[in-house]
Design a protein around this motif. Structure first.
Motif, PDB file in Angstrom:
ATOM      1  N   GLN A  40       0.821  -1.205   0.000  1.00  0.00           N
ATOM      2  CA  GLN A  40       0.000   0.000   0.000  1.00  0.00           C
ATOM      3  C   GLN A  40       0.860   1.262   0.000  1.00  0.00           C
ATOM      4  O   GLN A  40       0.519   2.253  -0.643  1.00  0.00           O
ATOM      5  N   LEU A  41       1.970   1.216   0.743  1.00  0.00           N
ATOM      6  CA  LEU A  41       2.866   2.375   0.767  1.00  0.00           C
ATOM      7  C   LEU A  41       3.516   2.598  -0.590  1.00  0.00           C
ATOM      8  O   LEU A  41       3.714   3.737  -1.021  1.00  0.00           O
ATOM      9  N   GLU A  42       3.873   1.500  -1.255  1.00  0.00           N
ATOM     10  CA  GLU A  42       4.471   1.611  -2.592  1.00  0.00           C
ATOM     11  C   GLU A  42       3.519   2.289  -3.575  1.00  0.00           C
ATOM     12  O   GLU A  42       3.925   3.051  -4.440  1.00  0.00           O
ATOM     13  N   LYS A  43       2.240   2.015  -3.415  1.00  0.00           N
ATOM     14  CA  LYS A  43       1.245   2.625  -4.294  1.00  0.00           C
ATOM     15  C   LYS A  43       0.927   4.064  -3.882  1.00  0.00           C
ATOM     16  O   LYS A  43       0.195   4.758  -4.574  1.00  0.00           O
ATOM     17  N   GLY A  44       1.484   4.480  -2.729  1.00  0.00           N
ATOM     18  CA  GLY A  44       1.202   5.828  -2.240  1.00  0.00           C
ATOM     19  C   GLY A  44      -0.204   5.962  -1.695  1.00  0.00           C
ATOM     20  O   GLY A  44      -0.739   7.047  -1.567  1.00  0.00           O
ATOM     21  N   LYS A  45      -0.782   4.848  -1.341  1.00  0.00           N
ATOM     22  CA  LYS A  45      -2.149   4.859  -0.854  1.00  0.00           C
ATOM     23  C   LYS A  45      -2.300   3.805   0.233  1.00  0.00           C
ATOM     24  O   LYS A  45      -1.960   2.658   0.037  1.00  0.00           O
ATOM     25  N   ILE A  46      -2.769   4.250   1.400  1.00  0.00           N
ATOM     26  CA  ILE A  46      -2.938   3.319   2.513  1.00  0.00           C
ATOM     27  C   ILE A  46      -4.197   3.692   3.285  1.00  0.00           C
ATOM     28  O   ILE A  46      -4.473   4.872   3.512  1.00  0.00           O
ATOM     29  N   GLY A  47      -4.966   2.693   3.663  1.00  0.00           N
ATOM     30  CA  GLY A  47      -6.217   2.944   4.358  1.00  0.00           C
ATOM     31  C   GLY A  47      -6.010   3.416   5.787  1.00  0.00           C
ATOM     32  O   GLY A  47      -5.006   3.086   6.428  1.00  0.00           O
ATOM     33  N   VAL A  48      -6.977   4.165   6.293  1.00  0.00           N
ATOM     34  CA  VAL A  48      -6.910   4.686   7.666  1.00  0.00           C
ATOM     35  C   VAL A  48      -6.835   3.546   8.665  1.00  0.00           C
ATOM     36  O   VAL A  48      -6.090   3.602   9.646  1.00  0.00           O
ATOM     37  N   SER A  49      -7.587   2.485   8.417  1.00  0.00           N
ATOM     38  CA  SER A  49      -7.599   1.339   9.330  1.00  0.00           C
ATOM     39  C   SER A  49      -6.219   0.716   9.470  1.00  0.00           C
ATOM     40  O   SER A  49      -5.776   0.377  10.578  1.00  0.00           O
ATOM     41  N   MET A  50      -5.505   0.567   8.351  1.00  0.00           N
ATOM     42  CA  MET A  50      -4.162  -0.014   8.388  1.00  0.00           C
ATOM     43  C   MET A  50      -3.187   0.890   9.142  1.00  0.00           C
ATOM     44  O   MET A  50      -2.352   0.430   9.927  1.00  0.00           O
ATOM     45  N   VAL A  51      -3.304   2.187   8.926  1.00  0.00           N
ATOM     46  CA  VAL A  51      -2.466   3.154   9.649  1.00  0.00           C
ATOM     47  C   VAL A  51      -2.677   3.015  11.145  1.00  0.00           C
ATOM     48  O   VAL A  51      -1.724   2.919  11.930  1.00  0.00           O
ATOM     49  N   GLU A  52      -3.936   2.985  11.555  1.00  0.00           N
ATOM     50  CA  GLU A  52      -4.275   2.894  12.977  1.00  0.00           C
ATOM     51  C   GLU A  52      -3.689   1.620  13.594  1.00  0.00           C
ATOM     52  O   GLU A  52      -3.117   1.651  14.686  1.00  0.00           O
ATOM     53  N   ARG A  53      -3.832   0.523  12.888  1.00  0.00           N
ATOM     54  CA  ARG A  53      -3.374  -0.758  13.436  1.00  0.00           C
ATOM     55  C   ARG A  53      -1.865  -0.773  13.661  1.00  0.00           C
ATOM     56  O   ARG A  53      -1.385  -1.153  14.736  1.00  0.00           O
ATOM     57  N   TYR A  54      -1.109  -0.363  12.654  1.00  0.00           N
ATOM     58  CA  TYR A  54       0.347  -0.398  12.793  1.00  0.00           C
ATOM     59  C   TYR A  54       0.856   0.588  13.842  1.00  0.00           C
ATOM     60  O   TYR A  54       1.792   0.289  14.594  1.00  0.00           O
ATOM     61  N   CYS A  55       0.256   1.756  13.905  1.00  0.00           N
ATOM     62  CA  CYS A  55       0.685   2.750  14.903  1.00  0.00           C
ATOM     63  C   CYS A  55       0.415   2.245  16.315  1.00  0.00           C
ATOM     64  O   CYS A  55       1.230   2.448  17.224  1.00  0.00           O
ATOM     65  N   ASN A  56      -0.720   1.583  16.510  1.00  0.00           N
ATOM     66  CA  ASN A  56      -1.009   0.993  17.820  1.00  0.00           C
ATOM     67  C   ASN A  56       0.007  -0.093  18.173  1.00  0.00           C
ATOM     68  O   ASN A  56       0.456  -0.186  19.319  1.00  0.00           O
ATOM     69  N   ILE A  57       0.347  -0.921  17.187  1.00  0.00           N
ATOM     70  CA  ILE A  57       1.308  -2.005  17.429  1.00  0.00           C
ATOM     71  C   ILE A  57       2.666  -1.437  17.829  1.00  0.00           C
ATOM     72  O   ILE A  57       3.305  -1.925  18.771  1.00  0.00           O
TER      73      ILE A  57
END
Length: 226
Positions: free
Chosen positions: A123-140
């Motif tokens: 998703q980062l390579e495409k320059g597009k990432i969902g809000v849900s994925m951002v939230e999950r990784y930041c929490n981790i």
């Protein structure tokens, strides 16, 4: 020069000073502390330029492990990452609890939880990432600090986790002035997740202490939740 090399130099200076003070009392030749200091300086220099500080990390981690609290902090910290990743459906593929274990598989630091992060990379390579994925990784990423704080009332580890979070936020276009605010927000989120699943966290810590594999760790989390 990185922090690990600086720490090795500081240790060598301390030992040199101590041996100078105690040498006459125990009849220690001044040549021995001098050679020891040269050795430490040589190791620090070689490690800094040839191994990017990894050798120093292993040495300092080994020395720190004489402290029972240090070992407990490492396990509780990594268990926090593991549990939150599992709860947020980010697959965990492995974990390490020492700098030596981490080095053997090419991982930096004193240990860590290994995530299957191919989806976020795509998703980062495409320059597009969902809000849900951002939230999950930041929490981790903030979950290790959250776990340490809950158990020990303070966190000694987590510098690498904050750096990862900041790099991620930078890649998403956030300005540096909001980093601290974001860290506090995701730290609170991670704390809440761990507290809501406290029994699962405790059984996971005990499982990781025995060195069981990832699948067994996931099993004890599932069983504790039923």
């Amino acid at each position: 020069m990185n922090q690990i090399a600086i720490n090795l130099i500081a240790i060598s200076v301390f030992l040199m000073t101590l041996s100078t003070l105690l040498g006459p009392l125990i009849h220690l030749s001044p040549t021995i502390p001098a050679l020891t200091m040269v050795g430490f300086l040589g190791i620090a220099t070689l490690d800094n330029f040839s191994f990017q500080g990894k050798g120093g990390t292993i040495v300092l981690d080994w020395l720190a492990r004489f402290s029972p609290e240090y070992k407990e902090r490492i396990i509780h910290h990594e268990a926090g990452h593991f549990l939150v990743a599992h709860l947020l459906d980010i697959p965990v593929t492995g974990y390490t609890l020492s700098a030596w274990e981490a080095w053997k598989i090419g991982q930096p630091g004193q240990g860590g939880v290994i995530l299957e992060d191919s989806e976020i990379a795509k998703q980062l390579e495409k320059g597009k990432i969902g809000v849900s994925m951002v939230e999950r990784y930041c929490n981790i990423w903030m979950a290790g600090i959250a776990a340490e704080t809950l158990v020990f009332k303070s966190a000694e580890g987590g510098g690498d986790d904050k750096a990862k979070l900041n790099q991620f936020l930078t890649a998403l276009g956030f300005e540096e002035k909001v980093f601290e605010q974001k860290q506090r927000f995701y730290l609170l989120q991670a704390k809440n997740l761990i507290q809501e699943n406290w029994e699962s966290y405790q059984v996971l810590v005990e499982a990781m202490k025995t060195g069981v594999d990832v699948e067994e760790c996931k099993k004890v989390i599932r069983e504790s939740a039923t």
